[in-house]
Design a protein around this motif. Structure first.
Motif, PDB file in Angstrom:
ATOM      1  N   HIS A 195      -8.365  -2.260   7.631  1.00 49.46           N
ATOM      2  CA  HIS A 195      -6.960  -1.998   7.294  1.00 49.46           C
ATOM      3  C   HIS A 195      -6.834  -1.527   5.843  1.00 49.46           C
ATOM      4  CE1 HIS A 195      -5.969  -3.691  11.118  1.00 49.46           C
ATOM      5  NE2 HIS A 195      -6.283  -4.935  10.770  1.00 49.46           N
ATOM      6  N   GLU A 196      -7.655  -2.075   4.947  1.00 49.72           N
ATOM      7  CA  GLU A 196      -7.612  -1.650   3.547  1.00 49.72           C
ATOM      8  C   GLU A 196      -8.080  -0.203   3.399  1.00 49.72           C
ATOM      9  OE1 GLU A 196      -9.988  -4.583   1.572  1.00 49.72           O
ATOM     10  OE2 GLU A 196      -8.238  -5.832   1.128  1.00 49.72           O
ATOM     11  N   ALA A 197      -9.098   0.190   4.159  1.00 56.59           N
ATOM     12  CA  ALA A 197      -9.565   1.579   4.112  1.00 56.59           C
ATOM     13  C   ALA A 197      -8.479   2.522   4.640  1.00 56.59           C
ATOM     14  CB  ALA A 197     -10.843   1.742   4.927  1.00 56.59           C
ATOM     15  N   ARG A 198      -7.810   2.115   5.718  1.00 57.01           N
ATOM     16  CA  ARG A 198      -6.705   2.921   6.265  1.00 57.01           C
ATOM     17  C   ARG A 198      -5.554   3.024   5.275  1.00 57.01           C
ATOM     18  NH1 ARG A 198      -4.711   6.983   8.768  1.00 57.01           N
ATOM     19  NH2 ARG A 198      -2.801   6.597   9.889  1.00 57.01           N
ATOM     20  N   LEU A 199      -5.230   1.917   4.606  1.00 57.28           N
ATOM     21  CA  LEU A 199      -4.157   1.918   3.609  1.00 57.28           C
ATOM     22  C   LEU A 199      -4.494   2.872   2.462  1.00 57.28           C
ATOM     23  CD1 LEU A 199      -1.501   0.742   2.510  1.00 57.28           C
ATOM     24  CD2 LEU A 199      -2.862  -1.046   1.436  1.00 57.28           C
ATOM     25  N   GLU A 200      -5.742   2.880   2.043  1.00 55.91           N
ATOM     26  CA  GLU A 200      -6.151   3.782   0.956  1.00 55.91           C
ATOM     27  C   GLU A 200      -5.993   5.238   1.380  1.00 55.91           C
ATOM     28  OE1 GLU A 200      -6.924   4.867  -2.676  1.00 55.91           O
ATOM     29  OE2 GLU A 200      -6.788   2.758  -2.090  1.00 55.91           O
ATOM     30  N   GLN A 201      -6.328   5.563   2.636  1.00 49.20           N
ATOM     31  CA  GLN A 201      -6.142   6.929   3.139  1.00 49.20           C
ATOM     32  C   GLN A 201      -4.668   7.309   3.147  1.00 49.20           C
ATOM     33  OE1 GLN A 201      -7.859   6.849   7.027  1.00 49.20           O
ATOM     34  NE2 GLN A 201      -9.934   7.326   6.317  1.00 49.20           N
ATOM     35  N   LEU A 202      -3.815   6.399   3.622  1.00 44.72           N
ATOM     36  CA  LEU A 202      -2.377   6.675   3.673  1.00 44.72           C
ATOM     37  C   LEU A 202      -1.803   6.877   2.276  1.00 44.72           C
ATOM     38  CD1 LEU A 202      -1.314   4.092   6.403  1.00 44.72           C
ATOM     39  CD2 LEU A 202      -1.396   6.582   6.638  1.00 44.72           C
ATOM     40  N   LEU A 203      -2.212   6.048   1.326  1.00 48.51           N
ATOM     41  CA  LEU A 203      -1.713   6.184  -0.046  1.00 48.51           C
ATOM     42  C   LEU A 203      -2.191   7.494  -0.677  1.00 48.51           C
ATOM     43  CD1 LEU A 203      -2.116   2.518  -1.308  1.00 48.51           C
ATOM     44  CD2 LEU A 203       0.013   3.715  -0.779  1.00 48.51           C
ATOM     45  N   ARG A 204      -3.416   7.907  -0.351  1.00 44.70           N
ATOM     46  CA  ARG A 204      -3.930   9.178  -0.867  1.00 44.70           C
ATOM     47  C   ARG A 204      -3.116  10.340  -0.308  1.00 44.70           C
ATOM     48  NH1 ARG A 204      -9.245   9.183   0.959  1.00 44.70           N
ATOM     49  NH2 ARG A 204      -9.401   7.294  -0.242  1.00 44.70           N
ATOM     50  N   ARG A 205      -2.793  10.313   0.990  1.00 43.04           N
ATOM     51  CA  ARG A 205      -1.970  11.364   1.602  1.00 43.04           C
ATOM     52  C   ARG A 205      -0.583  11.407   0.977  1.00 43.04           C
ATOM     53  NH1 ARG A 205      -1.885  10.650   7.828  1.00 43.04           N
ATOM     54  NH2 ARG A 205      -0.127  12.054   7.551  1.00 43.04           N
ATOM     55  N   ARG A 206      -0.027  10.222   0.688  1.00 41.60           N
ATOM     56  CA  ARG A 206       1.303  10.151   0.067  1.00 41.60           C
ATOM     57  C   ARG A 206       1.284  10.756  -1.335  1.00 41.60           C
ATOM     58  NH1 ARG A 206       5.148   7.217  -2.581  1.00 41.60           N
ATOM     59  NH2 ARG A 206       7.051   6.828  -1.413  1.00 41.60           N
ATOM     60  N   ARG A 207       0.216  10.470  -2.102  1.00 44.43           N
ATOM     61  CA  ARG A 207       0.098  11.051  -3.454  1.00 44.43           C
ATOM     62  C   ARG A 207      -0.010  12.564  -3.394  1.00 44.43           C
ATOM     63  NH1 ARG A 207      -3.136   6.405  -4.513  1.00 44.43           N
ATOM     64  NH2 ARG A 207      -4.992   7.560  -3.906  1.00 44.43           N
TER      65      ARG A 207
END
Length: 192
Positions: free
Chosen positions: A176-188
């Protein structure tokens, strides 16, 4: 070159001020520089303009001219932002924010602290070639003196010291932490 760029910036500002009342021609084809910058200036690209200035009084005229050009560039608004792309980006950001919230909830649910112990072995050089020298005659305490350690001559004994290292680590939600990091990167990336 630069004069044509200045004319394009002025025309873009004038086109925004007209806001559909009249058609304003932007002379991108007048120079190679403005042709190259056409998509950056008139399209949906995010463009950064850097202005160089000098504090030297002999460069004052050029500095003021550069600052005025930078101010004019800051008034240019991307046409893509006005053509409805902001609504699509807003919807995408909203869906990303929802996914981020869900992912954070999963992390809170699954994550826990775990105490781990690791057995370590370290090789330590035994410094047994030192002497003490008293710096104050009246004091018998060796702490009042100086400890002199001889330079390393390569003859010191090596000893393996085994010890345990205890650490508290968060576990259980790595995916879940790896997925969250991907989502935050896409948002940035979306926000620029």
């Amino acid at each position: 070159g630069l004069y044509a760029l200045h004319r394009c910036i002025d025309a873009l500002i004038e086109r925004e001020a007209a806001a559909g009342k009249r058609i304003v021609h932007v002379p991108f084809a007048e120079s190679k520089l403005t042709l190259l910058l056409h998509s950056a200036l008139g399209g949906g690209a995010r463009t950064t303009v850097l202005i160089c200035a000098s504090l030297d009084p002999s460069d004052a005229v050029e500095t003021i001219s550069s600052l005025r050009f930078g101010e004019a560039c800051s008034r240019v608004e991307s046409r893509a932002a006005r053509q409805g792309d902001t609504a699509a980006i807003a919807r995408l950001l909203h869906s990303l924010d929802e996914e981020i919230k869900e992912c954070q909830a999963l992390i809170e649910r699954d994550q826990r602290w775990e105490r781990r112990m690791v057995q370590r072995e370290d090789r330590v050089g035994m410094k047994d070639n030192f002497t003490t020298q008293v710096t104050k005659e009246d004091v018998e305490d060796l702490a009042a003196g100086v400890m002199i350690i001889a330079p390393d001559d390569g003859t010191e004994a090596q000893e393996v010291v085994k010890h345990e290292v205890h650490a508290d680590v968060l576990v259980g939600a790595e995916e879940h932490e790896a997925r969250l990091e991907q989502l935050l990167r896409r948002r940035r990336v979306l926000l620029g």
